[in-house]
Design an enzyme around this catalytic site. Structure first.
Site, short mmCIF file in Angstrom:
data_model
loop_
_atom_site.label_atom_id
_atom_site.label_comp_id
_atom_site.label_asym_id
_atom_site.label_seq_id
_atom_site.Cartn_x
_atom_site.Cartn_y
_atom_site.Cartn_z
N GLN A 11 6.36 -10.45 -7.02
CA GLN A 11 7.29 -10.50 -8.31
C GLN A 11 7.78 -9.17 -8.64
OE1 GLN A 11 6.73 -13.71 -11.07
NE2 GLN A 11 4.77 -13.88 -10.22
N ASP A 35 -1.26 -2.97 6.26
CA ASP A 35 -2.58 -3.73 5.95
C ASP A 35 -3.33 -2.65 5.25
OD1 ASP A 35 -4.71 -5.35 5.22
OD2 ASP A 35 -5.29 -5.75 7.26
N ALA A 59 -2.05 -7.33 -4.05
CA ALA A 59 -3.05 -7.77 -4.36
C ALA A 59 -3.54 -9.39 -4.03
CB ALA A 59 -3.10 -8.01 -6.10
N TYR A 60 -4.89 -9.66 -4.04
CA TYR A 60 -5.09 -11.26 -3.72
C TYR A 60 -5.28 -11.88 -5.07
CZ TYR A 60 -8.27 -15.07 -2.22
OH TYR A 60 -8.44 -16.22 -1.93
N THR A 61 -4.39 -12.59 -5.45
CA THR A 61 -4.07 -13.21 -6.65
C THR A 61 -4.47 -14.78 -6.79
OG1 THR A 61 -1.96 -13.75 -6.37
CG2 THR A 61 -2.16 -11.62 -7.26
N TYR A 124 -12.32 -12.92 -9.04
CA TYR A 124 -10.85 -12.07 -8.86
C TYR A 124 -11.01 -10.82 -10.11
CZ TYR A 124 -5.97 -10.98 -10.57
OH TYR A 124 -4.96 -10.23 -10.72
#
Length: 303
Positions: A11, A35, A59-61, A124
């Site tokens: 986003q 990566d 990010a891993y969200t 997280y």
């Protein structure tokens, strides 16, 4: 000015691409392109391309999934951030790294400042906090920008989810005892641009052949979020009000308030993660209230 942008499909990254200044030579990189969990690839690509700035929105969200996928989350949120910081330092570039309000435990009854103690409740948040520490340890001239509850016309977010669920015609149960400040990704993109422009003008920069200079005054941790603290239940109510104003036939669902204990997620979340934006406001970067941003997003999604 050459600017790298990681997490190109997200986003914030998509809003940044919409708003990029004319003098930026922006290179938007998706995970397929780079990566960031691969240190050799990051080092090689940064050295070859030699950007002036790297903006890391990758990010891993998946907050709940991260509880069972800690290694996968850490590979991006911690190690990936560290790899970018090291590559930026080696190349004489600067890094702006996006972080989260979930580094706090929600125990305060006032907005969190950049100086407040961190104590994340979930994996997280812990991974993002370790990422912050790595970035500032490796490249102290970097900027870390914490934000909250991002929504927009793009990607997956709470606004889209609420509008989709409303179409089902069933009552909705939404948490009412967790308060944050929803942030429009377009405003966050403007804040990032503002920080980068001020950082570029603060006297720090690459001097070809002279190595790294000293950190300028625009460095360290900043907070930026929307100006309206609301619970998720209240946020949902605002979304449906905007939808009904745009389309009088919109099927506003029966909205039931529930406690966080009634939400079946795996990860604990802070009860109060409102961020103080006074530090960034001193640079002339202002937040906007929900009523100034949400109606246009809802309208776009409904058109």
């Amino acid at each position: 000015m050459k600017v790298w942008l990681t997490g190109a499909g997200g986003q914030v990254a998509r809003c940044l691409q919409d708003r990029r200044p004319a003098h930026w030579r922006l290179r938007a990189l998706s995970r397929k392109d780079l990566d960031i969990a691969d240190p050799r690839a990051v080092s090689r690509r940064v050295a070859d391309d030699s950007p002036d700035w790297i903006i890391n929105t990758a990010a891993y969200t998946a907050v709940d999934r991260a509880e069972g996928e800690a290694a996968q989350a850490s590979a991006v949120n911690e190690l990936g951030a560290a790899h970018l910081a090291q590559a930026a330092r080696d190349a004489g570039a600067r890094l702006l790294h996006l972080s989260t309000d979930y580094v706090f435990d929600g125990g305060l009854n006032r907005p969190y400042t950049e100086q407040d103690a961190t104590s994340p409740l979930n994996e997280y948040g812990r991974g993002k906090l370790r990422g912050e520490h790595a970035v500032l340890r490796i490249a102290p001239q970097s900027l870390v920008l914490r934000t909250s509850g991002v929504y927009s016309e793009y990607g997956h977010n709470f606004v889209k989810t609420m509008l989709r669920l409303a179409a089902g015609g069933q009552p909705l149960r939404v948490v009412a005892d967790q308060v944050a400040c929803p942030t429009y990704a377009g405003d966050l993109a403007d804040a990032i641009i503002g920080l980068v422009e001020r950082g570029q003008a603060d006297g720090y920069g690459r001097k070809r052949g002279q190595g790294l200079g000293q950190a300028g005054p625009v460095a360290g941790i900043y907070h930026y979020c929307g100006a309206t603290p609301v619970s998720w239940h209240a946020f949902a109510r605002h979304i449906f009000q905007c939808a009904r104003q745009w389309d009088g036939r919109f099927p506003v669902p029966d909205l039931k308030a529930i406690p966080a204990s009634g939400y079946p997620g795996a990860a604990a979340r802070p009860a109060y993660s409102v961020l103080s934006c006074e530090k960034i406001r001193a640079l002339g970067i202002e937040s906007r209230p929900l009523q100034a941003t949400l109606p246009a997003v809802v309208r776009t999604l409904m058109e």
